[in-house]
Design a protein around this motif. Structure first.
Motif, PDB file in Angstrom:
ATOM      1  N   GLY A  24       0.761  -1.240   0.000  1.00  0.00           N
ATOM      2  CA  GLY A  24       0.000   0.000   0.000  1.00  0.00           C
ATOM      3  C   GLY A  24       0.790   1.286   0.000  1.00  0.00           C
ATOM      4  O   GLY A  24       0.201   2.383  -0.011  1.00  0.00           O
ATOM      5  N   PHE A  25       2.138   1.218   0.012  1.00  0.00           N
ATOM      6  CA  PHE A  25       2.900   2.462  -0.025  1.00  0.00           C
ATOM      7  C   PHE A  25       2.614   3.210  -1.317  1.00  0.00           C
ATOM      8  O   PHE A  25       2.640   2.631  -2.408  1.00  0.00           O
ATOM      9  CB  PHE A  25       4.401   2.194   0.092  1.00  0.00           C
ATOM     10  N   ASP A  26       2.349   4.504  -1.196  1.00  0.00           N
ATOM     11  CA  ASP A  26       2.068   5.338  -2.366  1.00  0.00           C
ATOM     12  C   ASP A  26       3.254   6.264  -2.617  1.00  0.00           C
ATOM     13  O   ASP A  26       3.520   7.173  -1.822  1.00  0.00           O
ATOM     14  CB  ASP A  26       0.799   6.165  -2.129  1.00  0.00           C
ATOM     15  N   PRO A  27       4.003   6.055  -3.711  1.00  0.00           N
ATOM     16  CA  PRO A  27       5.148   6.927  -4.000  1.00  0.00           C
ATOM     17  C   PRO A  27       4.793   8.413  -4.078  1.00  0.00           C
ATOM     18  O   PRO A  27       5.685   9.257  -3.948  1.00  0.00           O
ATOM     19  CB  PRO A  27       5.645   6.395  -5.350  1.00  0.00           C
ATOM     20  N   GLU A  28       3.522   8.718  -4.265  1.00  0.00           N
ATOM     21  CA  GLU A  28       3.113  10.121  -4.296  1.00  0.00           C
ATOM     22  C   GLU A  28       3.436  10.809  -2.974  1.00  0.00           C
ATOM     23  O   GLU A  28       3.613  12.030  -2.919  1.00  0.00           O
ATOM     24  CB  GLU A  28       1.619  10.222  -4.582  1.00  0.00           C
ATOM     25  N   THR A  29       3.519  10.028  -1.885  1.00  0.00           N
ATOM     26  CA  THR A  29       3.799  10.598  -0.570  1.00  0.00           C
ATOM     27  C   THR A  29       5.289  10.599  -0.233  1.00  0.00           C
ATOM     28  O   THR A  29       5.677  11.041   0.848  1.00  0.00           O
ATOM     29  CB  THR A  29       3.061   9.805   0.521  1.00  0.00           C
ATOM     30  N   ASP A  30       6.131  10.111  -1.136  1.00  0.00           N
ATOM     31  CA  ASP A  30       7.571  10.067  -0.873  1.00  0.00           C
ATOM     32  C   ASP A  30       8.115  11.481  -0.701  1.00  0.00           C
ATOM     33  O   ASP A  30       7.613  12.434  -1.302  1.00  0.00           O
ATOM     34  CB  ASP A  30       8.286   9.387  -2.044  1.00  0.00           C
ATOM     35  N   LEU A  31       9.134  11.604   0.140  1.00  0.00           N
ATOM     36  CA  LEU A  31       9.728  12.919   0.364  1.00  0.00           C
ATOM     37  C   LEU A  31      10.329  13.458  -0.935  1.00  0.00           C
ATOM     38  O   LEU A  31      10.970  12.707  -1.679  1.00  0.00           O
ATOM     39  CB  LEU A  31      10.813  12.823   1.434  1.00  0.00           C
ATOM     40  N   PRO A  32      10.132  14.723  -1.233  1.00  0.00           N
ATOM     41  CA  PRO A  32      10.684  15.276  -2.475  1.00  0.00           C
ATOM     42  C   PRO A  32      12.198  15.316  -2.443  1.00  0.00           C
ATOM     43  O   PRO A  32      12.805  15.539  -1.398  1.00  0.00           O
ATOM     44  CB  PRO A  32      10.094  16.685  -2.543  1.00  0.00           C
ATOM     45  N   ARG A  33      12.805  15.087  -3.590  1.00  0.00           N
ATOM     46  CA  ARG A  33      14.257  15.156  -3.651  1.00  0.00           C
ATOM     47  C   ARG A  33      14.698  16.520  -4.166  1.00  0.00           C
ATOM     48  O   ARG A  33      13.960  17.224  -4.843  1.00  0.00           O
ATOM     49  CB  ARG A  33      14.818  14.055  -4.536  1.00  0.00           C
ATOM     50  N   GLY A  34      15.930  16.869  -3.813  1.00  0.00           N
ATOM     51  CA  GLY A  34      16.500  18.112  -4.293  1.00  0.00           C
ATOM     52  C   GLY A  34      17.450  17.856  -5.439  1.00  0.00           C
ATOM     53  O   GLY A  34      18.250  16.922  -5.387  1.00  0.00           O
TER      54      GLY A  34
ATOM     55  N   GLN B  14      25.146  17.636 -11.655  1.00  0.00           N
ATOM     56  CA  GLN B  14      24.076  17.841 -10.682  1.00  0.00           C
ATOM     57  C   GLN B  14      24.372  17.122  -9.367  1.00  0.00           C
ATOM     58  O   GLN B  14      25.044  16.085  -9.347  1.00  0.00           O
ATOM     59  CB  GLN B  14      22.744  17.306 -11.223  1.00  0.00           C
ATOM     60  N   LEU B  15      23.850  17.688  -8.279  1.00  0.00           N
ATOM     61  CA  LEU B  15      23.803  17.019  -6.989  1.00  0.00           C
ATOM     62  C   LEU B  15      22.358  16.615  -6.733  1.00  0.00           C
ATOM     63  O   LEU B  15      21.437  17.419  -6.908  1.00  0.00           O
ATOM     64  CB  LEU B  15      24.277  17.951  -5.872  1.00  0.00           C
ATOM     65  N   LEU B  16      22.148  15.367  -6.303  1.00  0.00           N
ATOM     66  CA  LEU B  16      20.813  14.876  -5.979  1.00  0.00           C
ATOM     67  C   LEU B  16      20.773  14.510  -4.500  1.00  0.00           C
ATOM     68  O   LEU B  16      21.606  13.729  -4.024  1.00  0.00           O
ATOM     69  CB  LEU B  16      20.461  13.640  -6.817  1.00  0.00           C
TER      70      LEU B  16
ATOM     71  N   ALA C 241      23.715  11.800  -4.165  1.00  0.00           N
ATOM     72  CA  ALA C 241      24.154  11.314  -5.469  1.00  0.00           C
ATOM     73  C   ALA C 241      24.663  12.461  -6.329  1.00  0.00           C
ATOM     74  O   ALA C 241      24.271  13.622  -6.151  1.00  0.00           O
ATOM     75  CB  ALA C 241      23.007  10.603  -6.185  1.00  0.00           C
ATOM     76  N   THR C 242      25.532  12.128  -7.269  1.00  0.00           N
ATOM     77  CA  THR C 242      26.019  13.102  -8.237  1.00  0.00           C
ATOM     78  C   THR C 242      25.793  12.558  -9.643  1.00  0.00           C
ATOM     79  O   THR C 242      25.853  11.342  -9.873  1.00  0.00           O
ATOM     80  CB  THR C 242      27.516  13.399  -8.047  1.00  0.00           C
ATOM     81  N   VAL C 243      25.508  13.448 -10.557  1.00  0.00           N
ATOM     82  CA  VAL C 243      25.368  13.093 -11.968  1.00  0.00           C
ATOM     83  C   VAL C 243      26.374  13.941 -12.738  1.00  0.00           C
ATOM     84  O   VAL C 243      26.239  15.167 -12.799  1.00  0.00           O
ATOM     85  CB  VAL C 243      23.944  13.365 -12.484  1.00  0.00           C
ATOM     86  N   ALA C 244      27.370  13.296 -13.301  1.00  0.00           N
ATOM     87  CA  ALA C 244      28.442  13.993 -14.025  1.00  0.00           C
ATOM     88  C   ALA C 244      28.478  13.473 -15.462  1.00  0.00           C
ATOM     89  O   ALA C 244      29.045  12.409 -15.734  1.00  0.00           O
ATOM     90  CB  ALA C 244      29.785  13.773 -13.342  1.00  0.00           C
ATOM     91  N   PRO C 245      27.855  14.186 -16.405  1.00  0.00           N
ATOM     92  CA  PRO C 245      27.790  13.702 -17.788  1.00  0.00           C
ATOM     93  C   PRO C 245      29.140  13.432 -18.427  1.00  0.00           C
ATOM     94  O   PRO C 245      29.254  12.599 -19.322  1.00  0.00           O
ATOM     95  CB  PRO C 245      27.055  14.843 -18.516  1.00  0.00           C
TER      96      PRO C 245
END
Length: 308
Positions: free
Chosen positions: A35-45, A53-55, A70-74
């Motif tokens: 029953g967990f609803d991802p709509e209620t998941d904490l928002p990420r930055g 990017q930093l996530l 997390a980091t995203v380095a293209p």
């Protein structure tokens, strides 16, 4: 608060030893079926920095709390480094004291294909076994492992722009599906595929919508950027589209955003994982099924608990 020396350190090797792909898939399915609803998941930055990017991805489910940095380095693949790197901090649910630090890169590498397969298990035809995978990086290879965990694969075609990288991905993939015929392919292989994975950094659609069969199941995981889309808007318009949450899809899922902007679908046409796993909406049988994910904190937390 405990010192760093008091924390449990969980390496990539330990994650691989403790959590199989099948176990990760099953745990994600359990969380959603309970029953967990991802709509209620904490928002990420998501924060832009010069190199990428930093996530910041917090989550709290089933009394557990965690945070992924997390980091995203293209530019990293050209350096021989992972495009996405991360650390994961697991916290005590009551005191919020740190209890463990995990290799977040390995965690991401596992949970992303596990999320794809958790949904594909419900959406793909029972006899699906011919896969086409766009991309030749770690996620492309791990998706072979994930698909093999839910359906016996007959053929796999890996498609990439660099022939040497494609051949390397083919060799790596064979250890996950030794019975399948695995080779490098070309985009026209989509016509014969019942499982299609898009795991690229493409900004524009990888293949025309009319090449996809009505019984095909498509997974798109390439980006969380609103201006990028791996899929033709017309394909989303003729398909059942499953997203993690409408909130995330409206902000980050470029495939959905573009399709809505071009009038191929409405935001409300997308169904959520919560609806799919609770039985509120049944899988379609008369049109393609698409799973578009951007990545959410609850997914990391669910799998991280298995490793500690």
């Amino acid at each position: 608060m405990p010192s760093v020396s008091d924390l449990t350190l969980v390496s990539a090797e330990t994650i691989a030893e403790r959590v199989t792909m099948a176990a990760a898939i099953a745990e994600l399915q359990r969380v959603l079926r309970d029953g967990f609803d991802p709509e209620t998941d904490l928002p990420r930055g998501i924060l832009d920095v010069p190199a990428g990017q930093l996530l910041l991805m917090p989550a709290a489910i089933d009394g557990a709390v965690g945070q992924k940095f997390a980091t995203v380095a293209p530019g990293n693949p050209a350096r021989g480094l992972e495009r996405i790197q991360a650390l994961y901090i697991l916290l005590d649910g009551d005191t919020l004291s740190p209890t463990a630090i995990l290799d977040g890169t390995a965690l991401t590498s596992l949970r992303t294909p596990a999320v794809s397969a958790a949904c594909a298990d419900l959406l793909a035809d029972p006899g699906a076994g011919d896969a086409v995978i766009f991309g030749t990086g770690p996620q492309a290879v791990r998706h072979v492992e994930a698909l093999q965990a839910i359906r016996p694969l007959r053929t796999v075609r890996l498609i990439g722009r660099d022939a040497a990288r494609a051949e390397s991905a083919v060799q790596e993939s064979r250890r996950f599906a030794p019975e399948a015929q695995i080779s490098a392919g070309t985009p026209d292989a989509v016509r014969d595929a019942d499982l299609i994975v898009c795991a690229t950094t493409a900004s524009d659609p990888l293949f025309p919508a009319d090449q996809v069969r009505d019984d095909a199941m498509i997974i798109a995981i390439g980006s969380h950027e609103p201006e990028k889309a791996e899929l033709d808007p017309a394909l989303l318009g003729r398909s059942q589209v499953v997203v993690e949450s409408r909130r995330v899809a409206a902000a980050e899922a470029g495939d959905v955003i573009r399709a809505v902007r071009e009038g191929a679908m409405r935001e409300s046409d997308a169904i959520t994982m919560h609806q799919l796993f609770t039985g509120a909406v049944a899988p379609a049988s008369d049109r393609p099924r698409i799973v578009k994910t951007c990545g959410m904190g609850w997914q990391d937390l669910a799998v991280a608990r298995l490793a500690v």
